[in-house]
Write a protein that holds these residues in place. Sequence first.
Motif, PDB file in Angstrom:
ATOM      1  N   ALA A   8      10.210 -34.799 -43.049  1.00  0.00           N
ATOM      2  CA  ALA A   8       9.244 -34.223 -42.122  1.00  0.00           C
ATOM      3  C   ALA A   8       8.868 -35.211 -41.019  1.00  0.00           C
ATOM      4  O   ALA A   8       8.554 -34.810 -39.891  1.00  0.00           O
ATOM      5  CB  ALA A   8       8.001 -33.779 -42.879  1.00  0.00           C
ATOM      6  N   ARG A   9       8.925 -36.484 -41.326  1.00  0.00           N
ATOM      7  CA  ARG A   9       8.559 -37.509 -40.344  1.00  0.00           C
ATOM      8  C   ARG A   9       9.708 -37.872 -39.424  1.00  0.00           C
ATOM      9  O   ARG A   9       9.509 -38.075 -38.208  1.00  0.00           O
ATOM     10  CB  ARG A   9       8.079 -38.760 -41.080  1.00  0.00           C
ATOM     11  N   ASP A  10      10.950 -37.932 -39.941  1.00  0.00           N
ATOM     12  CA  ASP A  10      12.089 -38.438 -39.176  1.00  0.00           C
ATOM     13  C   ASP A  10      13.104 -37.364 -38.804  1.00  0.00           C
ATOM     14  O   ASP A  10      14.229 -37.703 -38.403  1.00  0.00           O
ATOM     15  CB  ASP A  10      12.806 -39.531 -39.987  1.00  0.00           C
ATOM     16  N   LEU A  11      12.769 -36.104 -38.967  1.00  0.00           N
ATOM     17  CA  LEU A  11      13.728 -35.039 -38.668  1.00  0.00           C
ATOM     18  C   LEU A  11      14.085 -35.041 -37.182  1.00  0.00           C
ATOM     19  O   LEU A  11      13.204 -35.154 -36.322  1.00  0.00           O
ATOM     20  CB  LEU A  11      13.128 -33.690 -39.043  1.00  0.00           C
ATOM     21  N   PRO A  12      15.389 -34.947 -36.865  1.00  0.00           N
ATOM     22  CA  PRO A  12      15.783 -34.945 -35.448  1.00  0.00           C
ATOM     23  C   PRO A  12      15.183 -33.759 -34.710  1.00  0.00           C
ATOM     24  O   PRO A  12      14.931 -32.688 -35.275  1.00  0.00           O
ATOM     25  CB  PRO A  12      17.314 -34.852 -35.511  1.00  0.00           C
ATOM     26  N   ASP A  13      14.978 -33.957 -33.439  1.00  0.00           N
ATOM     27  CA  ASP A  13      14.425 -32.892 -32.606  1.00  0.00           C
ATOM     28  C   ASP A  13      15.509 -31.883 -32.236  1.00  0.00           C
ATOM     29  O   ASP A  13      16.698 -32.179 -32.250  1.00  0.00           O
ATOM     30  CB  ASP A  13      13.831 -33.480 -31.326  1.00  0.00           C
ATOM     31  N   GLY A  14      15.066 -30.686 -31.865  1.00  0.00           N
ATOM     32  CA  GLY A  14      15.986 -29.663 -31.385  1.00  0.00           C
ATOM     33  C   GLY A  14      16.611 -28.823 -32.473  1.00  0.00           C
ATOM     34  O   GLY A  14      17.544 -28.062 -32.194  1.00  0.00           O
ATOM     35  N   LEU A  15      16.151 -28.911 -33.702  1.00  0.00           N
ATOM     36  CA  LEU A  15      16.723 -28.096 -34.775  1.00  0.00           C
ATOM     37  C   LEU A  15      16.062 -26.723 -34.799  1.00  0.00           C
ATOM     38  O   LEU A  15      14.861 -26.598 -34.542  1.00  0.00           O
ATOM     39  CB  LEU A  15      16.521 -28.770 -36.129  1.00  0.00           C
ATOM     40  N   PRO A  16      16.824 -25.674 -35.117  1.00  0.00           N
ATOM     41  CA  PRO A  16      16.214 -24.351 -35.280  1.00  0.00           C
ATOM     42  C   PRO A  16      15.210 -24.368 -36.429  1.00  0.00           C
ATOM     43  O   PRO A  16      15.336 -25.158 -37.375  1.00  0.00           O
ATOM     44  CB  PRO A  16      17.412 -23.450 -35.602  1.00  0.00           C
ATOM     45  N   PRO A  17      14.183 -23.532 -36.395  1.00  0.00           N
ATOM     46  CA  PRO A  17      13.156 -23.547 -37.452  1.00  0.00           C
ATOM     47  C   PRO A  17      13.731 -23.360 -38.849  1.00  0.00           C
ATOM     48  O   PRO A  17      13.341 -24.058 -39.793  1.00  0.00           O
ATOM     49  CB  PRO A  17      12.236 -22.393 -37.054  1.00  0.00           C
ATOM     50  N   ALA A  47      15.356 -25.767 -44.210  1.00  0.00           N
ATOM     51  CA  ALA A  47      16.378 -25.987 -45.236  1.00  0.00           C
ATOM     52  C   ALA A  47      16.693 -27.472 -45.404  1.00  0.00           C
ATOM     53  O   ALA A  47      16.894 -27.954 -46.520  1.00  0.00           O
ATOM     54  CB  ALA A  47      17.648 -25.211 -44.872  1.00  0.00           C
ATOM     55  N   ALA A  48      16.720 -28.205 -44.290  1.00  0.00           N
ATOM     56  CA  ALA A  48      17.016 -29.632 -44.365  1.00  0.00           C
ATOM     57  C   ALA A  48      15.884 -30.401 -45.038  1.00  0.00           C
ATOM     58  O   ALA A  48      16.122 -31.394 -45.730  1.00  0.00           O
ATOM     59  CB  ALA A  48      17.280 -30.179 -42.960  1.00  0.00           C
ATOM     60  N   ARG A  49      14.654 -29.971 -44.846  1.00  0.00           N
ATOM     61  CA  ARG A  49      13.523 -30.656 -45.477  1.00  0.00           C
ATOM     62  C   ARG A  49      13.436 -30.397 -46.972  1.00  0.00           C
ATOM     63  O   ARG A  49      12.912 -31.227 -47.712  1.00  0.00           O
ATOM     64  CB  ARG A  49      12.206 -30.224 -44.808  1.00  0.00           C
ATOM     65  N   ASP A  50      13.941 -29.280 -47.446  1.00  0.00           N
ATOM     66  CA  ASP A  50      13.786 -28.920 -48.858  1.00  0.00           C
ATOM     67  C   ASP A  50      14.623 -29.807 -49.773  1.00  0.00           C
ATOM     68  O   ASP A  50      14.103 -30.420 -50.709  1.00  0.00           O
ATOM     69  CB  ASP A  50      14.144 -27.452 -49.070  1.00  0.00           C
ATOM     70  N   THR A  51      15.918 -29.860 -49.537  1.00  0.00           N
ATOM     71  CA  THR A  51      16.818 -30.605 -50.418  1.00  0.00           C
ATOM     72  C   THR A  51      17.899 -31.284 -49.600  1.00  0.00           C
ATOM     73  O   THR A  51      18.152 -30.944 -48.433  1.00  0.00           O
ATOM     74  CB  THR A  51      17.495 -29.681 -51.451  1.00  0.00           C
ATOM     75  N   LEU A  52      18.558 -32.269 -50.251  1.00  0.00           N
ATOM     76  CA  LEU A  52      19.684 -32.930 -49.591  1.00  0.00           C
ATOM     77  C   LEU A  52      20.854 -31.970 -49.402  1.00  0.00           C
ATOM     78  O   LEU A  52      21.541 -32.016 -48.367  1.00  0.00           O
ATOM     79  CB  LEU A  52      20.132 -34.124 -50.436  1.00  0.00           C
ATOM     80  N   GLY A  53      21.069 -31.085 -50.367  1.00  0.00           N
ATOM     81  CA  GLY A  53      22.132 -30.092 -50.214  1.00  0.00           C
ATOM     82  C   GLY A  53      21.893 -29.174 -49.032  1.00  0.00           C
ATOM     83  O   GLY A  53      22.833 -28.809 -48.303  1.00  0.00           O
TER      84      GLY A  53
END
Length: 240
Positions: free
Chosen positions: A96-105, A110-116
Amino acid sequence: MAVVAGGLVVAACGYGVLTRLDADSGVAVIVTGTVVMAAGITLVMTTTSDLVIATAPADRAGSVSGLSQTATEFGGAFGIAVLGSIGTAVYRHDMARDLPDGLPPGAATAARDTLGGAVDTARHLPTETGADLLATARDAFAHGLRVASWTTAGLLLTMAVVSLLLLRHTVRGGDADGGGAPGRGPETGRPNGRPGSKRRRGPGKRAVRRPCGRRAVRPQPGRARLSETGGPPRVGVGRP
C-alpha cells in the motif's frame, strides 16, 4: 531439560538464517535455514513425546499419547495461521505504501492482497510497469518473511528459557520412587518400605537377627525336637 532447550535454540538459529532473506537471495539461504530449523524442531518433538509418555501413568499412556499428538497438530496449525497473518500484514502494508502509480483500481487491489495476485497482475501491464510491480511485491514479501522469522526466533528463545525453568526437576516415571517395584520400598522391596516387619513365632523359639536383616529361628536348649532320622523326639541342645 537441556535437550529440549537446546533443540529450541537450534530451531531459533534456523529462523535466524531466514531473517537474512531478501528479494535477491538464492535457494541456499532458504535450504540452510529450513534444514537447521527442522533439525531443532525434530529434536524437541521427539524428546517431549518421550517425556510425556514416560511421566504418564501406565493405564493412561494411550490417552496421553493421543492428547500429545492432538496438541502437536493444533500447535502447528495455530503457529502457521499466526505467523502467516503477520507476514501478510507486513506485505500489504508495504504494498500500500510502495505500489507503483498508474495501476487500474482492480489491479492495485489484487496486487496488494497476495504475491500471486501481484504476479498475475504484472503479466497484463506494460513491461516497465509490470517489472516495477514485481520488484515491489517481492521486496514486500521478503520483508514479511523476515518479520515472521524474527518473531518465531524470539518465541523459540523464550520457550527455551521457560523449558529450562519448568523442566529442570522433571523425572521419568519410576525414577521418583527409587526404582523399586510399585508399593514397595526402594531399599528392601518390602511393603511400605519397612526393613524389618515382625513375624509370629511359636513357643520355645527365639528370633536371631542376621546381618542381611532377615530373622532365623532355632530351638531353645532343652526343648524337644524330632531327630533327623525320623525317630522319636529327643532332647537336643541348639548350636551356639
